[in-house]
Design a protein around this motif. Structure first.
Motif, PDB file in Angstrom:
ATOM      1  N   THR A  87      13.720   8.572  34.191  1.00 51.13           N
ATOM      2  CA  THR A  87      14.193   7.985  35.441  1.00 51.13           C
ATOM      3  C   THR A  87      15.662   7.616  35.333  1.00 51.13           C
ATOM      4  OG1 THR A  87      11.973   7.115  35.884  1.00 51.13           O
ATOM      5  CG2 THR A  87      13.815   6.117  37.091  1.00 51.13           C
ATOM      6  N   GLU A  88      16.070   7.114  34.172  1.00 46.90           N
ATOM      7  CA  GLU A  88      17.476   6.746  33.959  1.00 46.90           C
ATOM      8  C   GLU A  88      18.387   7.969  34.071  1.00 46.90           C
ATOM      9  OE1 GLU A  88      20.304   4.630  30.550  1.00 46.90           O
ATOM     10  OE2 GLU A  88      18.186   5.053  30.133  1.00 46.90           O
ATOM     11  N   ASN A 142      17.280  13.237  42.080  1.00 48.41           N
ATOM     12  CA  ASN A 142      16.750  11.883  41.966  1.00 48.41           C
ATOM     13  C   ASN A 142      15.488  11.799  42.821  1.00 48.41           C
ATOM     14  OD1 ASN A 142      16.144   9.179  42.015  1.00 48.41           O
ATOM     15  ND2 ASN A 142      18.138   8.502  42.752  1.00 48.41           N
ATOM     16  N   GLU A 191      13.504   9.256  43.240  1.00 45.08           N
ATOM     17  CA  GLU A 191      13.260   7.899  43.743  1.00 45.08           C
ATOM     18  C   GLU A 191      11.880   7.381  43.343  1.00 45.08           C
ATOM     19  OE1 GLU A 191      15.571   7.235  47.727  1.00 45.08           O
ATOM     20  OE2 GLU A 191      14.472   9.119  47.912  1.00 45.08           O
ATOM     21  N   SER A 196      18.711   9.044  37.755  1.00 48.36           N
ATOM     22  CA  SER A 196      19.084   8.025  38.733  1.00 48.36           C
ATOM     23  C   SER A 196      20.388   8.316  39.473  1.00 48.36           C
ATOM     24  CB  SER A 196      19.182   6.653  38.045  1.00 48.36           C
ATOM     25  OG  SER A 196      20.189   6.686  37.033  1.00 48.36           O
ATOM     26  N   ASP A 197      21.321   9.030  38.840  1.00 48.89           N
ATOM     27  CA  ASP A 197      22.602   9.312  39.502  1.00 48.89           C
ATOM     28  C   ASP A 197      22.675  10.730  40.081  1.00 48.89           C
ATOM     29  OD1 ASP A 197      22.670  10.668  37.119  1.00 48.89           O
ATOM     30  OD2 ASP A 197      24.743  10.127  36.623  1.00 48.89           O
ATOM     31  N   LYS A 198      21.551  11.423  40.078  1.00 49.24           N
ATOM     32  CA  LYS A 198      21.518  12.786  40.601  1.00 49.24           C
ATOM     33  C   LYS A 198      21.304  12.758  42.122  1.00 49.24           C
ATOM     34  CE  LYS A 198      21.895  14.387  36.428  1.00 49.24           C
ATOM     35  NZ  LYS A 198      22.051  13.113  35.740  1.00 49.24           N
ATOM     36  N   PRO A 199      21.715  13.792  42.835  1.00 47.25           N
ATOM     37  CA  PRO A 199      21.533  13.815  44.297  1.00 47.25           C
ATOM     38  C   PRO A 199      20.062  13.935  44.672  1.00 47.25           C
ATOM     39  CG  PRO A 199      22.315  15.941  43.527  1.00 47.25           C
ATOM     40  CD  PRO A 199      22.373  15.017  42.343  1.00 47.25           C
ATOM     41  N   LYS A 200      19.731  13.454  45.861  1.00 49.65           N
ATOM     42  CA  LYS A 200      18.375  13.636  46.373  1.00 49.65           C
ATOM     43  C   LYS A 200      18.209  15.098  46.817  1.00 49.65           C
ATOM     44  CE  LYS A 200      18.000   8.832  47.876  1.00 49.65           C
ATOM     45  NZ  LYS A 200      19.306   8.440  47.293  1.00 49.65           N
TER      46      LYS A 200
END
Length: 241
Positions: A62-63, A45, A47, A66-70
């Motif tokens: 982006t969608e 993600n 951000e 959005s739930d992926k790790p940084k």
């Protein structure tokens, strides 16, 4: 032999310094020039949104991200995986620059502190094929690497394609190796082959072929005032014998 990792990234844009981020990392492991299956594939993600041009290339919305790790959350795992390996990257400066920036954000040292070296296949290809197109697509076409299922640029898929390209690009004398059996040699063992056991066929020229050859030599003699190198070398070899 050095463990090699073929690596590719996808990013939100072209400038790590201006805040663009890594959104996908694809790594393929080679050992003794063979795929091991010990690969690494991660999404992150970032951000932030991807630039329109970048989105058209990789298709990672982006969608979706959005739930992926940084990146920082997976950075220790990435460092452990890459540690001590030689990295194989196409246009290495781009990927290394982005990874260095991500490592900096995660409080880590630059990439060079964790790997043995970085090999840039773009630089290699330019040296072997100067003046020609040397993109990954062009090299795939040149070496007959199948990229028919490549709708978007994906880090894992591109790393797999680059692994095949790299093996072809560095094949050299490996292409002359003879398969002496299906069993794998022990690590570090060198297989010696006695070439005296091979009988190579000798194909002699036909009468017609010799006549054509003589005609060509006669034309060369005429054009060079009797200075045909082939005849001179042949005469000297006969004299030596």
């Amino acid at each position: 032999m050095t463990r090699q990792i073929v690596l590719d990234t996808e990013t939100t844009g072209l400038s790590a310094e201006d805040g663009d981020r890594v959104i996908e990392l694809g790594c393929v492991e080679l050992f003794n020039r063979k795929l091991t299956g010990n690969d690494l594939h991660l999404y992150f993600n970032p951000e932030r949104d991807s630039h329109e041009d970048a989105l058209r290339v990789h298709g990672l919305t982006t969608e979706f991200l959005s739930d992926k790790p940084k990146f920082g959350m997976r950075a220790p795992e990435i460092v452990e995986y890459l540690s001590g390996a030689e990295l194989i990257i196409h246009n290495a400066a781009f990927d290394v620059g982005f990874l260095n920036k991500e490592f900096e954000r995660a409080g880590l040292q630059p990439l060079r502190h964790y790997v043995s070296e970085v090999t840039d296949t773009l630089a290699m290809a330019k040296a072997v094929y100067p003046g020609k197109r040397n993109s990954l697509d062009a090299l795939c076409d040149r070496f007959g690497v199948d990229r028919s299922n490549r709708t978007f640029h994906g880090a894992k898929l591109d790393a797999q394609l680059l692994a095949d390209v790299y093996i072809n690009l560095t094949r050299g004398q490996d292409a002359l190796l003879i398969d002496v059996g299906t069993s794998e040699p022990e690590e570090g063992r060198v297989i010696e082959i006695d070439l005296r056991s091979f009988v190579l066929p000798v194909i002699t020229a036909s009468i017609q072929e010799l006549a054509v050859h003589e005609e060509v030599l006669a034309q060369l003699d005429k054009a060079s005032n009797g200075k045909t190198i082939f005849r001179r070398e042949a005469a000297e070899n006969v004299a030596i014998i």
